[in-house]
Design an enzyme around this catalytic site. Structure first.
Site, mmCIF file in Angstrom:
data_model
loop_
_atom_site.group_PDB
_atom_site.id
_atom_site.type_symbol
_atom_site.label_atom_id
_atom_site.label_comp_id
_atom_site.label_asym_id
_atom_site.label_seq_id
_atom_site.Cartn_x
_atom_site.Cartn_y
_atom_site.Cartn_z
ATOM 1 N N LEU A 21 0.820 -1.213 0.000
ATOM 2 C CA LEU A 21 0.000 0.000 0.000
ATOM 3 C C LEU A 21 0.857 1.268 0.000
ATOM 4 C CD1 LEU A 21 -2.528 -1.091 2.778
ATOM 5 C CD2 LEU A 21 -3.125 -0.685 0.370
ATOM 6 N N SER A 22 0.244 2.384 -0.318
ATOM 7 C CA SER A 22 0.918 3.670 -0.187
ATOM 8 C C SER A 22 1.269 3.885 1.297
ATOM 9 C CB SER A 22 -0.026 4.783 -0.678
ATOM 10 O OG SER A 22 0.557 6.032 -0.442
ATOM 11 N N GLY A 23 2.486 4.257 1.558
ATOM 12 C CA GLY A 23 2.917 4.468 2.948
ATOM 13 C C GLY A 23 3.370 3.196 3.640
ATOM 14 N N LYS A 26 7.694 0.984 0.983
ATOM 15 C CA LYS A 26 8.397 0.482 -0.219
ATOM 16 C C LYS A 26 9.603 1.358 -0.572
ATOM 17 C CE LYS A 26 4.684 0.924 -2.781
ATOM 18 N NZ LYS A 26 3.837 1.512 -1.728
ATOM 19 N N SER A 27 9.370 2.680 -0.696
ATOM 20 C CA SER A 27 10.471 3.571 -1.102
ATOM 21 C C SER A 27 11.575 3.586 -0.052
ATOM 22 C CB SER A 27 9.975 5.014 -1.285
ATOM 23 O OG SER A 27 8.962 5.044 -2.226
ATOM 24 N N SER A 94 1.621 -1.742 -7.264
ATOM 25 C CA SER A 94 1.246 -2.951 -8.036
ATOM 26 C C SER A 94 0.185 -3.776 -7.302
ATOM 27 C CB SER A 94 2.491 -3.786 -8.371
ATOM 28 O OG SER A 94 3.436 -3.871 -7.333
HETATM 29 P P1 ADP Z 1 5.675 3.852 0.231
HETATM 30 O O1 ADP Z 1 6.867 4.008 -0.669
HETATM 31 O O2 ADP Z 1 5.275 2.422 0.409
HETATM 32 O O3 ADP Z 1 4.523 4.734 -0.176
HETATM 33 P P2 ADP Z 1 7.288 5.298 2.145
HETATM 34 O O4 ADP Z 1 8.557 4.521 2.178
HETATM 35 O O5 ADP Z 1 7.235 6.551 1.332
HETATM 36 O O6 ADP Z 1 6.096 4.316 1.701
HETATM 37 O O7 ADP Z 1 6.837 5.682 3.629
HETATM 38 C C1 ADP Z 1 6.859 4.742 4.681
HETATM 39 C C2 ADP Z 1 6.972 5.450 6.011
HETATM 40 O O8 ADP Z 1 6.932 4.476 7.046
HETATM 41 C C3 ADP Z 1 8.271 6.217 6.161
HETATM 42 O O9 ADP Z 1 8.021 7.432 6.850
HETATM 43 C C4 ADP Z 1 9.113 5.270 7.030
HETATM 44 O O10 ADP Z 1 10.070 5.957 7.817
HETATM 45 C C5 ADP Z 1 8.055 4.631 7.918
HETATM 46 N N1 ADP Z 1 8.419 3.300 8.449
HETATM 47 C C6 ADP Z 1 8.314 2.926 9.748
HETATM 48 N N2 ADP Z 1 8.754 1.664 9.929
HETATM 49 C C7 ADP Z 1 9.166 1.219 8.731
HETATM 50 C C8 ADP Z 1 9.736 -0.008 8.285
HETATM 51 N N3 ADP Z 1 9.979 -1.027 9.100
HETATM 52 N N4 ADP Z 1 10.008 -0.137 6.958
HETATM 53 C C9 ADP Z 1 9.774 0.895 6.104
HETATM 54 N N5 ADP Z 1 9.233 2.080 6.468
HETATM 55 C C10 ADP Z 1 8.927 2.269 7.774
#
Ligand code: ADP
Length: 193
Positions: A21-23, A26-27, A94
């Site tokens: 999911l978003s957030g 992944k990034s 995806s």
């Molecule tokens: P996505 O790319 O899936 O939309 P992001 O990577 O942009 O998500 O954001 C994820 C957020 O969750 C970041 O602020 C990150 O610091 C936080 N986070 C907390 N715990 C984790 C973890 N174990 N793995 C990845 N992100 C995490």
């Protein structure tokens, strides 16, 4: 030719594909894994949904067929990289089995390592890194994954990461444990530190 590239770069090119999911993270994880691979002298590139949608896929939206086209193009680009011998780290929502299967088909099953960033919707929504969940709940964003567009949890991912109970470093370690043997030509103790 493939063998020559492999020997030259001392690596097996694979696509490490993050879905979630978003957030979900992944990034964040893709970036950290990229740093780790470069530290260990692997040549890799990062393809991220947000930047790809600003560039090569600027013309695509979020309905079903645009999502499919987004992934089709990214998969073809990934294939070009692995044909060149470069490891690809891809971070894309995806959201459906159909879309992930399309990516797998284009890239080739043997070159595709699927990582499910399995963060529950309520946690992603609480994080709301980009303020998108708020907008989606207010009805200002159409077709938002998890709210007004489906997300099907993957059935066959190689890793299922619980980011709610593991920090970023622990998640990267778990990924590294799985991927190193698939990308490395050298034994683990001979890889750059
Ligand atoms: P996505 O790319 O899936 O939309 P992001 O990577 O942009 O998500 O954001 C994820 C957020 O969750 C970041 O602020 C990150 O610091 C936080 N986070 C907390 N715990 C984790 C973890 N174990 N793995 C990845 N992100 C995490």
């Amino acid at each position: 030719m493939k063998q020559v590239k492999r020997e030259t770069l001392q690596q097996r090119a694979k696509v490490i594909w993050f879905t979630g999911l978003s957030g979900a993270g992944k990034s964040t994880l893709a970036n950290e894994l990229g740093k780790k691979l470069l530290d260990k002298s692997f040549l890799c590139t990062l393809l991220d949904g947000d930047s790809i949608r600003k560039g090569v896929n600027f013309d695509l939206g979020y309905n079903e067929s645009d999502r499919k086209e987004n992934i089709r193009r990214v998969s073809e680009i990934s294939k070009l990289f692995i044909d060149t011998g470069v490891i690809v780290i891809s971070a894309f929502i995806s959201p459906t089995e159909e879309i992930r299967n399309l990516a797998k088909e284009i890239i080739g099953k043997d070159n595709f390592i699927e990582i499910f960033v399995n963060t529950p919707l309520d946690v992603c929504e609480k994080r709301d890194v980009k303020g998108l969940y708020k907008k989606a709940r207010q009805g200002d964003l159409k077709n938002f994954t998890g709210i007004s567009s489906p997300f099907e949890p993957p059935l066959n991912s190689e890793i299922n990461l619980d980011t709610n109970n593991k920090n970023v470093a622990e998640c990267v370690d778990e990924i590294w444990d799985l991927v190193w043997s698939q990308i490395a030509l050298l034994p683990k103790d001979q890889l750059a530190v």
